[in-house]
Scaffold this active site. Structure first.
Site, PDB file in Angstrom:
ATOM      1  N   CYS A  78     -12.319  24.966  10.719  1.00 29.47           N
ATOM      2  CA  CYS A  78     -10.953  24.502  10.965  1.00 29.47           C
ATOM      3  C   CYS A  78      -9.948  25.283  10.105  1.00 29.47           C
ATOM      4  O   CYS A  78      -9.682  26.441  10.371  1.00 29.47           O
ATOM      5  CB  CYS A  78     -10.859  22.993  10.749  1.00 29.47           C
ATOM      6  SG  CYS A  78      -9.468  22.248  11.645  1.00 29.47           S
ATOM      7  N   HIS A 165     -14.835  20.614  13.963  1.00 28.67           N
ATOM      8  CA  HIS A 165     -15.617  20.140  12.814  1.00 28.67           C
ATOM      9  C   HIS A 165     -17.068  19.906  13.240  1.00 28.67           C
ATOM     10  O   HIS A 165     -17.391  18.855  13.814  1.00 28.67           O
ATOM     11  CB  HIS A 165     -15.013  18.846  12.260  1.00 28.67           C
ATOM     12  CG  HIS A 165     -13.735  19.052  11.521  1.00 28.67           C
ATOM     13  ND1 HIS A 165     -13.693  19.408  10.197  1.00 28.67           N
ATOM     14  CD2 HIS A 165     -12.447  18.981  11.934  1.00 28.67           C
ATOM     15  CE1 HIS A 165     -12.424  19.541   9.813  1.00 28.67           C
ATOM     16  NE2 HIS A 165     -11.651  19.287  10.851  1.00 28.67           N
ATOM     17  N   GLU A 167     -19.516  19.216  11.381  1.00 25.39           N
ATOM     18  CA  GLU A 167     -20.204  18.304  10.465  1.00 25.39           C
ATOM     19  C   GLU A 167     -20.088  16.844  10.863  1.00 25.39           C
ATOM     20  O   GLU A 167     -20.834  15.998  10.340  1.00 25.39           O
ATOM     21  CB  GLU A 167     -19.669  18.483   9.034  1.00 25.39           C
ATOM     22  CG  GLU A 167     -18.239  18.017   8.806  1.00 25.39           C
ATOM     23  CD  GLU A 167     -17.181  19.052   9.133  1.00 25.39           C
ATOM     24  OE1 GLU A 167     -16.045  18.920   8.638  1.00 25.39           O
ATOM     25  OE2 GLU A 167     -17.480  19.995   9.899  1.00 25.39           O
TER      26      GLU A 167
END
Length: 507
Positions: A78, A165, A167
């Site tokens: 990002c 993202h 994660e």
């Protein structure tokens, strides 16, 4: 550690989640503020640049020289991806439509990062800027319906960027993408396991401590017990544990924990200081004042006990990684929401060096290490408990009578959670004694007695928490049991606040 990944933190709310995901892939990693200097040692296998709440176009944007990592694979997430593009000659501009939430990622060029990743998958976006032009020597590898540059890489396949993202849970293939970066691009062996950690840490402690002795405050909690067990494995009886009963523990906790420590073979001395604390807390109602009295008195008692020992050069602590990350936040030291009961003033006061064997571990990793060490489940599965104990779960004045009242109510609640099989599904639970009395009716008599609030939350690491959805029948049984068994309580309420905006504890 034979290999590790460095995560440069630019202030994203998800930075710790990147770290957890990497650790879950059996790769060791460290989170470092973006502006903290560090040496590029041979054990570093790759660099990850985190997201950020800021824009790369801000006048005071958080920046780092990515060119210094030219010998290592780099992944920007990002803000990290936008920083790579911006500093290397590309363009990052305010998007005409802010993309936040789920989006469908389309892989347009297969490479190592997207190996075995579905060509179409859901990802999580959270940004208001977008990359409108890549630098020379870079190419697009994925896009979404609204974002033409959702992922990119350099032509030499050393630098990668993701405008989503990977994660977070909502990015379906995110863990696979991160693992590809770790294994296929960085060449990590992904063999970092609890047994490796224990072996490395015991060796490290032996070298650090030498023939000296270590003193450590124990509480019966997971962190301090696992840290003490590691130290004991390394130096044996030269670890001196001190367990202080400040009169604010759960019912029978002091006796039970000391018995467990004896069973484990730890060298621990119990100190009964209940009456001393009750005397000092008499008439005190301010939460911060209570915390300071409890914390400062603990330091005095601990110091007194330490003075009776010889050759003490080190102070052991159960510090874990979220505490470390918070203290070196990219935003600077955190604003004090509440002071914490730890042994924070002791190293300077006693001129001791710190040994913190768990400082690079997350809470769930601490439990895994504890299982590797053979620590009993009665300790490993215990809910977190605040250092000041029931002192901050008794709103208003702390007296011996009010402590006993809360201990009994808390024991009913915790035992019911265990008996029903719900204890393991809850991160933390307990009862809070409110400074409120209300009218009740028991038989033909009117009562005017105290109120307790029950608190139970679910969480992964305590950084955020949601209130536990305990069913009504269970709560009714607990309420009836408390009111019938604990004389002095005639009303029970349940706290349905989440963190944030509330905290887990009430004070």
């Amino acid at each position: 550690m034979s290999e590790k990944i460095i995560i440069l933190d630019f202030g994203s709310q998800y930075t710790q989640l990147i770290g957890r995901t990497i650790r879950d892939a059996n790769v060791y990693c460290e989170i470092i503020p973006y502006n903290k200097p560090f040496e590029l040692t041979p054990d570093i296998k790759g660099i990850i640049l985190s997201g950020s709440p800021f824009s790369v176009n801000d006048e005071n944007a958080l920046r780092t020289d990515t060119a210094r990592f030219k010998s290592l694979p780099v992944l920007g997430v990002c803000y990290g991806a936008q920083l790579i593009a911006s500093t290397r000659g590309g363009k990052v501009e305010k998007s005409d439509k802010r993309e936040y939430g789920r989006a469908q990622l389309e892989v347009v060029k297969n490479d190592k990062l997207f190996e075995d990743v579905a060509s179409l998958s859901d990802v999580w976006m959270s940004h208001s800027d977008t990359i409108t032009e890549l630098p020379a020597g870079f190419q697009i590898t994925a896009r979404t319906g609204d974002i033409p540059v959702a992922a990119f890489r350099s032509d030499d396949e050393s630098i990668y960027g993701l405008q989503f993202h990977p994660e977070v849970y909502h990015s379906v293939e995110g863990k696979k993408i991160l693992k590809n970066f770790l294994v296929k691009i960085c060449g990590c062996s992904a063999d970092w396991t609890p047994s490796h950690f224990v072996e490395d840490k015991v060796k490290e402690i032996k070298e650090m401590v030498g023939k000296s002795h270590v003193i450590m405050a124990l509480s019966g909690g997971v962190d301090s017990t696992v840290a003490a067990t590691l130290l004991h494995k390394a130096i044996g009886s030269r670890l001196h544990g001190i367990f202080v009963d400040h009169g604010l523990l759960r019912k029978d906790e002091f006796r039970e924990v000391l018995q467990i420590y004896e069973y484990m073979g730890l060298n621990v001395k119990g100190v009964d200081a209940k009456q001393h604390y009750y005397n000092l807390l008499k008439g005190v109602t301010d939460p911060e004042s209570k915390r300071k009295i409890i914390g400062n008195t603990f330091i005095e008692i601990f110091d007194k006990e330490a003075s009776q020992l010889e050759n003490i050069e080190f102070l052991g602590q159960g510090t874990i990684y979220p505490d470390v990350i918070e203290s070196v936040s990219v935003h600077g030291p955190s604003v004090t929401i509440k002071s914490h009961h730890n042994v924070g003033g002791l190293p300077e006061k006693m001129k001791l060096k710190l040994v913190e064997p768990l400082r690079m571990l997350f809470k769930d990793e601490v439990r895994r290490i504890g299982r590797e060490l053979g620590i009993p489940d009665e300790i490993l599965n215990r809910h977190p408990f605040p250092g000041p104990g029931l002192g901050i779960r008794i709103l208003g004045e702390v007296t011996e009578e009010r402590v006993k009242l809360l201990q009994e109510a808390d024991a009913v609640f915790i035992n019911a959670l265990k008996k029903s099989g719900r204890y393991a599904t809850v991160w933390q639970a307990g009862a809070i004694l409110l400074p409120v009395k209300s009218v009740g009716v028991m038989g033909d008599e009117r009562t005017y007695e105290s109120t307790v609030a029950l608190r139970a939350v679910t969480s992964v690491d305590g950084m955020t928490a949601d209130w536990a959805r305990l069913d009504y029948d269970f709560l009714a049984e607990v309420s009836n049991a408390i009111i019938n068994k604990v004389k002095g309580i005639n009303r029970v309420v349940y706290d349905i606040s989440s963190k944030p905006p509330a905290t887990i504890e009430w004070e």
